[in-house]
Design a protein around this motif. Sequence first.
Motif, mmCIF file in Angstrom:
data_model
loop_
_atom_site.group_PDB
_atom_site.id
_atom_site.type_symbol
_atom_site.label_atom_id
_atom_site.label_comp_id
_atom_site.label_asym_id
_atom_site.label_seq_id
_atom_site.Cartn_x
_atom_site.Cartn_y
_atom_site.Cartn_z
ATOM 1 N N ALA A 1 -11.035 1.699 -5.944
ATOM 2 C CA ALA A 1 -11.052 2.968 -5.200
ATOM 3 C C ALA A 1 -9.782 3.747 -5.472
ATOM 4 O O ALA A 1 -8.794 3.200 -5.958
ATOM 5 C CB ALA A 1 -11.164 2.677 -3.701
ATOM 6 N N ASP B 1 -7.170 5.658 -3.126
ATOM 7 C CA ASP B 1 -6.840 5.801 -1.702
ATOM 8 C C ASP B 1 -6.257 7.180 -1.453
ATOM 9 O O ASP B 1 -5.298 7.588 -2.104
ATOM 10 C CB ASP B 1 -5.805 4.743 -1.279
ATOM 11 C CG ASP B 1 -6.468 3.401 -0.968
ATOM 12 O OD1 ASP B 1 -5.737 2.455 -0.629
ATOM 13 O OD2 ASP B 1 -7.709 3.307 -1.098
ATOM 14 N N VAL C 1 -3.420 4.000 -5.677
ATOM 15 C CA VAL C 1 -4.375 3.005 -6.156
ATOM 16 C C VAL C 1 -5.058 2.365 -4.958
ATOM 17 O O VAL C 1 -4.399 2.093 -3.942
ATOM 18 C CB VAL C 1 -3.587 1.931 -6.958
ATOM 19 C CG1 VAL C 1 -4.416 0.719 -7.234
ATOM 20 C CG2 VAL C 1 -3.037 2.545 -8.240
ATOM 21 N N GLY C 2 -6.344 2.109 -5.052
ATOM 22 C CA GLY C 2 -7.060 1.438 -3.955
ATOM 23 C C GLY C 2 -7.964 0.348 -4.507
ATOM 24 O O GLY C 2 -8.208 0.276 -5.719
ATOM 25 N N GLY C 3 -8.462 -0.518 -3.604
ATOM 26 C CA GLY C 3 -9.287 -1.640 -4.082
ATOM 27 C C GLY C 3 -8.336 -2.780 -4.370
ATOM 28 O O GLY C 3 -7.323 -2.615 -5.011
ATOM 29 N N LYS C 4 -8.641 -3.934 -3.892
ATOM 30 C CA LYS C 4 -7.665 -5.026 -3.770
ATOM 31 C C LYS C 4 -7.122 -5.582 -5.080
ATOM 32 O O LYS C 4 -5.909 -5.757 -5.240
ATOM 33 C CB LYS C 4 -8.272 -6.124 -2.892
ATOM 34 C CG LYS C 4 -8.688 -5.575 -1.524
ATOM 35 C CD LYS C 4 -9.336 -6.599 -0.650
ATOM 36 C CE LYS C 4 -9.762 -6.022 0.677
ATOM 37 N NZ LYS C 4 -8.745 -5.260 1.398
ATOM 38 N N HIS D 1 -4.356 -3.660 -6.561
ATOM 39 C CA HIS D 1 -3.049 -3.861 -5.890
ATOM 40 C C HIS D 1 -2.385 -5.144 -6.376
ATOM 41 O O HIS D 1 -1.166 -5.198 -6.545
ATOM 42 C CB HIS D 1 -3.241 -3.973 -4.373
ATOM 43 C CG HIS D 1 -3.608 -2.684 -3.744
ATOM 44 N ND1 HIS D 1 -4.182 -2.589 -2.505
ATOM 45 C CD2 HIS D 1 -3.503 -1.405 -4.180
ATOM 46 C CE1 HIS D 1 -4.393 -1.339 -2.217
ATOM 47 N NE2 HIS D 1 -3.994 -0.611 -3.213
ATOM 48 N N ARG E 1 -14.899 5.266 -6.144
ATOM 49 C CA ARG E 1 -14.920 5.309 -4.681
ATOM 50 C C ARG E 1 -13.639 5.967 -4.151
ATOM 51 O O ARG E 1 -12.559 5.742 -4.673
ATOM 52 C CB ARG E 1 -15.003 3.869 -4.181
ATOM 53 C CG ARG E 1 -15.233 3.694 -2.743
ATOM 54 C CD ARG E 1 -15.613 2.256 -2.431
ATOM 55 N NE ARG E 1 -14.664 1.269 -2.883
ATOM 56 C CZ ARG E 1 -14.146 0.322 -2.081
ATOM 57 N NH1 ARG E 1 -14.493 0.283 -0.811
ATOM 58 N NH2 ARG E 1 -13.325 -0.581 -2.552
ATOM 59 N N ASN F 1 -11.355 6.163 -0.783
ATOM 60 C CA ASN F 1 -11.081 5.626 0.562
ATOM 61 C C ASN F 1 -9.991 6.467 1.209
ATOM 62 O O ASN F 1 -9.255 7.174 0.521
ATOM 63 C CB ASN F 1 -10.637 4.164 0.464
ATOM 64 C CG ASN F 1 -11.808 3.264 0.064
ATOM 65 O OD1 ASN F 1 -12.962 3.620 0.252
ATOM 66 N ND2 ASN F 1 -11.499 2.111 -0.505
ATOM 67 N N MET G 1 -7.898 2.428 8.118
ATOM 68 C CA MET G 1 -8.458 2.432 6.777
ATOM 69 C C MET G 1 -9.940 2.819 6.891
ATOM 70 O O MET G 1 -10.686 2.212 7.648
ATOM 71 C CB MET G 1 -8.327 1.040 6.168
ATOM 72 C CG MET G 1 -8.428 1.028 4.693
ATOM 73 S SD MET G 1 -7.502 -0.329 4.002
ATOM 74 C CE MET G 1 -8.367 -1.734 4.641
ATOM 75 N N THR H 1 -13.250 3.354 4.622
ATOM 76 C CA THR H 1 -13.650 3.054 3.234
ATOM 77 C C THR H 1 -15.107 3.403 2.971
ATOM 78 O O THR H 1 -15.965 3.276 3.848
ATOM 79 C CB THR H 1 -13.472 1.542 2.948
ATOM 80 O OG1 THR H 1 -14.286 0.808 3.857
ATOM 81 C CG2 THR H 1 -12.021 1.115 3.111
ATOM 82 N N THR I 1 -1.479 -1.148 5.016
ATOM 83 C CA THR I 1 -2.568 -1.251 4.025
ATOM 84 C C THR I 1 -2.010 -1.810 2.722
ATOM 85 O O THR I 1 -0.996 -1.321 2.226
ATOM 86 C CB THR I 1 -3.186 0.144 3.762
ATOM 87 O OG1 THR I 1 -3.827 0.570 4.940
ATOM 88 C CG2 THR I 1 -4.194 0.088 2.623
ATOM 89 N N GLY I 2 -2.637 -2.833 2.213
ATOM 90 C CA GLY I 2 -2.204 -3.404 0.937
ATOM 91 C C GLY I 2 -1.197 -4.522 1.075
ATOM 92 O O GLY I 2 -0.824 -5.159 0.085
ATOM 93 N N ASP J 1 -2.654 -7.761 -0.127
ATOM 94 C CA ASP J 1 -2.810 -7.829 -1.590
ATOM 95 C C ASP J 1 -1.459 -8.084 -2.249
ATOM 96 O O ASP J 1 -1.345 -8.828 -3.216
ATOM 97 C CB ASP J 1 -3.396 -6.506 -2.096
ATOM 98 C CG ASP J 1 -4.642 -6.119 -1.311
ATOM 99 O OD1 ASP J 1 -4.705 -4.979 -0.809
ATOM 100 O OD2 ASP J 1 -5.518 -6.969 -1.146
ATOM 101 N N SER K 1 -0.122 2.683 -0.369
ATOM 102 C CA SER K 1 -0.899 1.462 -0.074
ATOM 103 C C SER K 1 -0.713 0.402 -1.155
ATOM 104 O O SER K 1 -1.297 -0.661 -1.069
ATOM 105 C CB SER K 1 -2.375 1.779 0.116
ATOM 106 O OG SER K 1 -2.893 2.574 -0.901
HETATM 107 O O1 TA6 Z 1 -6.367 -3.995 0.851
HETATM 108 C C1 TA6 Z 1 -6.081 -2.618 0.829
HETATM 109 C C2 TA6 Z 1 -7.264 -1.853 0.214
HETATM 110 O O2 TA6 Z 1 -7.466 -2.217 -1.123
HETATM 111 C C3 TA6 Z 1 -7.048 -0.360 0.344
HETATM 112 O O3 TA6 Z 1 -6.318 0.121 -0.749
HETATM 113 C C4 TA6 Z 1 -8.468 0.211 0.426
HETATM 114 O O4 TA6 Z 1 -8.855 0.722 -0.836
HETATM 115 C C5 TA6 Z 1 -9.309 -0.992 0.892
HETATM 116 O O5 TA6 Z 1 -8.441 -2.142 0.923
HETATM 117 C C6 TA6 Z 1 -10.448 -1.364 -0.007
HETATM 118 O O6 TA6 Z 1 -11.060 -2.470 0.652
HETATM 119 P P1 TA6 Z 1 -12.578 -2.848 0.317
HETATM 120 O O7 TA6 Z 1 -12.789 -4.134 1.063
HETATM 121 O O8 TA6 Z 1 -13.400 -1.693 0.798
HETATM 122 O O9 TA6 Z 1 -12.635 -3.016 -1.182
#
Ligand code: TA6
Length: 314
Positions: free
Chosen positions: A10, A12, A36-39, A42, A90, A92, A105, A107, A253-254, A257, A293
């Motif tokens: 994702a 963010d 940057v988003g999505g675990k 990170h 995506r 978020n 958060m 999402t 957040t993050g 990760d 994040s």
């Molecule tokens: O752990 C933080 C995070 O990656 C945020 O950056 C946000 O993008 C969210 O979690 C994504 O989580 P998800 O479970 O929807 O993939």
Amino acid sequence: MIYTVTLNPAVDNIIRTKATLTRGKNNRIVEKKLDVGGKGTHVSVGLTLLGEENTCTGITGEKGTEVLVDLLEQYNVKASFHTVSQKEVRNNFVLTDQSGEGSYMITDYGFALTKEMIEEFLLKNLTSLKCSDTVIISGNPSMYTSIEVFSLFLKKLVEKNVRIVADVSNSFLYEVLQQKIFLIKPNQYEFSDMVGEEVHSPEDCISAYKRNRTKLKNVENISVSLGVEGSVFLSEEKIYTFRPPQVKTVNDTGSGDAFLSGLIFGLLNSYSIEDTGVLATAIGAAKAEEEKSTGFSIRRSKELEPYVNYKKIG
Ligand code: TA6
């Protein structure tokens, strides 16, 4: 080689408001930024900051991939995503304010992965996978993805005899437990589901782990995250608890990760469990002090290490 796999990455949209977020009020934005988003993404940033070479992979929508890749490049992370046409990356939303009480958060679901997408991803982006490699699956695929598709991906990795790390939840975590896994990082609720009993404290985790070793025989290392209570490290030979120092939370957040990137770095570089847990816990705390994040200050995490409390239990 280390590969992170984010099956639902994702971008963010981080929005910081002046006052504490309040319903019914006009919460004025003071700052907006993309990150940057999505675990798994990170974890790649964290490993890169720690000087551990890795490739950030995953499956994402074609539309908007360049934004995500540019954001990763700002952290010197090498990305290799399989992009799906007619789909978009995506978006978020992470809301923070000056309350110091953490972020909200919000999402998106993302799109369902198919067998064909997994096969193309393996063929094009994980071609050079070999048995000494480590694959970190961090973050669930979109919940529209069938468990059979996820299971196919896992089985292909097991066939290549790679070391698997997984930070996934719900039915995806259950699927992971059917395979030989190097490390998982469930939170206390996910761990409760795994062992079939409520856990509320480090002590509960340890006793539940000892009672359910057979259920967990496939997993070499488990780090259960317990929020402010820190984490419990569980393995056949070693059991430890780690508690982070108090920090001023700007954006938590993050943090999980970033913590995982420290765990992986320590374990793969044969640090002692003490040093691994202290490193990871200090990194998680340092991340919470950052507005974005992802990413953390190595200098700050070093400053925080002496204030991490840990206990050797077994
Ligand atoms: O752990 C933080 C995070 O990656 C945020 O950056 C946000 O993008 C969210 O979690 C994504 O989580 P998800 O479970 O929807 O993939």
